[in-house]
Design an enzyme around this catalytic site. Structure first.
Site, PDB file in Angstrom:
ATOM      1  N   ASP A   5      13.308 -54.065  52.090  1.00 18.10           N
ATOM      2  CA  ASP A   5      13.817 -53.054  53.011  1.00 18.10           C
ATOM      3  C   ASP A   5      13.912 -53.607  54.432  1.00 18.10           C
ATOM      4  O   ASP A   5      13.607 -54.764  54.688  1.00 18.10           O
ATOM      5  CB  ASP A   5      12.903 -51.825  52.954  1.00 18.10           C
ATOM      6  CG  ASP A   5      13.667 -50.523  53.060  1.00 18.10           C
ATOM      7  OD1 ASP A   5      14.754 -50.504  53.664  1.00 18.10           O
ATOM      8  OD2 ASP A   5      13.159 -49.503  52.547  1.00 18.10           O
TER       9      ASP A   5
ATOM     10  N   TRP B 251      20.785 -50.870  54.868  1.00 17.43           N
ATOM     11  CA  TRP B 251      21.499 -49.636  55.237  1.00 17.43           C
ATOM     12  C   TRP B 251      22.705 -49.863  56.130  1.00 17.43           C
ATOM     13  O   TRP B 251      23.141 -48.957  56.838  1.00 17.43           O
ATOM     14  CB  TRP B 251      20.595 -48.599  55.899  1.00 17.43           C
ATOM     15  CG  TRP B 251      19.144 -48.728  55.677  1.00 17.43           C
ATOM     16  CD1 TRP B 251      18.496 -48.617  54.476  1.00 17.43           C
ATOM     17  CD2 TRP B 251      18.138 -49.002  56.638  1.00 17.43           C
ATOM     18  NE1 TRP B 251      17.157 -48.799  54.651  1.00 17.43           N
ATOM     19  CE2 TRP B 251      16.909 -49.034  55.979  1.00 17.43           C
ATOM     20  CE3 TRP B 251      18.152 -49.223  58.011  1.00 17.43           C
ATOM     21  CZ2 TRP B 251      15.722 -49.272  56.625  1.00 17.43           C
ATOM     22  CZ3 TRP B 251      16.961 -49.455  58.651  1.00 17.43           C
ATOM     23  CH2 TRP B 251      15.772 -49.471  57.954  1.00 17.43           C
ATOM     24  N   GLY B 252      23.221 -51.065  56.179  1.00 13.54           N
ATOM     25  CA  GLY B 252      24.408 -51.328  56.979  1.00 13.54           C
ATOM     26  C   GLY B 252      24.146 -51.595  58.447  1.00 13.54           C
ATOM     27  O   GLY B 252      25.073 -51.774  59.228  1.00 13.54           O
TER      28      GLY B 252
ATOM     29  N   GLU C 265      23.159 -53.625  61.839  1.00 12.49           N
ATOM     30  CA  GLU C 265      23.461 -54.976  62.340  1.00 12.49           C
ATOM     31  C   GLU C 265      24.663 -55.606  61.634  1.00 12.49           C
ATOM     32  O   GLU C 265      24.664 -56.793  61.324  1.00 12.49           O
ATOM     33  CB  GLU C 265      22.230 -55.885  62.230  1.00 12.49           C
ATOM     34  CG  GLU C 265      21.055 -55.426  63.055  1.00 12.49           C
ATOM     35  CD  GLU C 265      19.897 -56.405  63.028  1.00 12.49           C
ATOM     36  OE1 GLU C 265      20.072 -57.559  62.603  1.00 12.49           O
ATOM     37  OE2 GLU C 265      18.813 -56.002  63.448  1.00 12.49           O
TER      38      GLU C 265
ATOM     39  N   ASP D  21      20.815 -43.717  53.491  1.00  8.12           N
ATOM     40  CA  ASP D  21      20.348 -42.968  52.329  1.00  8.12           C
ATOM     41  C   ASP D  21      21.385 -41.941  51.891  1.00  8.12           C
ATOM     42  O   ASP D  21      22.112 -41.380  52.712  1.00  8.12           O
ATOM     43  CB  ASP D  21      19.039 -42.223  52.657  1.00  8.12           C
ATOM     44  CG  ASP D  21      17.870 -43.164  52.827  1.00  8.12           C
ATOM     45  OD1 ASP D  21      17.946 -44.315  52.356  1.00  8.12           O
ATOM     46  OD2 ASP D  21      16.870 -42.748  53.434  1.00  8.12           O
TER      47      ASP D  21
END
Length: 189
Positions: free
Chosen positions: A118, A153-154, A156, A175
């Site tokens: 993560d 989670w996209g 950077e 999410d």
């Protein structure tokens, strides 16, 4: 690769109840091969002598995770575990930041087949691409084939560099929630 399922509360005193259900109810035979233990499996600190992560004794007797992983393997399933590129996991447990090689070797010793990595609580100056490359390199040199699942989670501009990090698979959106609006938002990204 097979499907993955995530166990949050399916571990009771070292027995993987979810593994039983996956095997007994036909999920394994339908292609669900990975049982992934998500965040909160470990303590907030490392072993003071070895610097290794410590499995939660409430979930794993004597903080020994290996018998549970052996049990999952005996059910014909593969074992997944969770860590994070940040200084702490999303649940503020110990993460792999600056311990990638030790953790990869530890996961290999334990018999891990899959790592969900993560991106919570990463250092402000922590370069996501570099952090994921570091874990990928550590996994490639741990002596065990561990599928590397990057979860950023996209953030950077993940889509521009995630393929180059060595991750086997990745999640590059936020999410998903139980609503049509959530699905539409993810489809835009």
């Amino acid at each position: 690769m097979g499907h993955a399922t995530t166990a949050y509360y399916g571990i009771r005193e070292g027995k993987a109840e979810i593994a039983d259900a996956m095997a007994d109810r036909g999920f394994r035979d339908a292609g669900y091969k990975y049982l992934v233990i998500d965040d909160n499996w470990n303590m907030e600190y490392r072993d003071p002598e070895t610097s290794k992560m410590i499995p939660r004794p409430k979930k794993f007797p004597d903080s020994n995770i290996v018998p549970t992983f052996d049990y999952i393997h005996e059910k014909g399933l593969k074992v997944g575990i969770y860590s994070c590129a940040g200084v702490r996991t999303c649940a503020c447990k110990m993460s792999s930041y600056d311990y990638e090689f030790l953790d990869a070797n530890t996961f290999a010793e334990w018999g891990v087949d899959y790592l969900k990595h993560d991106f919570c609580l990463h250092p402000e100056l922590g370069d996501g691409e570099l952090l994921y490359r570091r874990m990928s390199l550590a996994l490639r040199h741990c002596g065990r084939d561990i599928l590397f699942s990057a979860c950023s989670w996209g953030s950077e501009n993940t889509k521009q560099w995630i393929k180059e990090t060595g991750a086997d698979m990745w999640r590059s959106t936020g999410d998903i929630f139980d609503s049509w609006e959530s699905i539409k938002e993810l489809a835009k990204s």
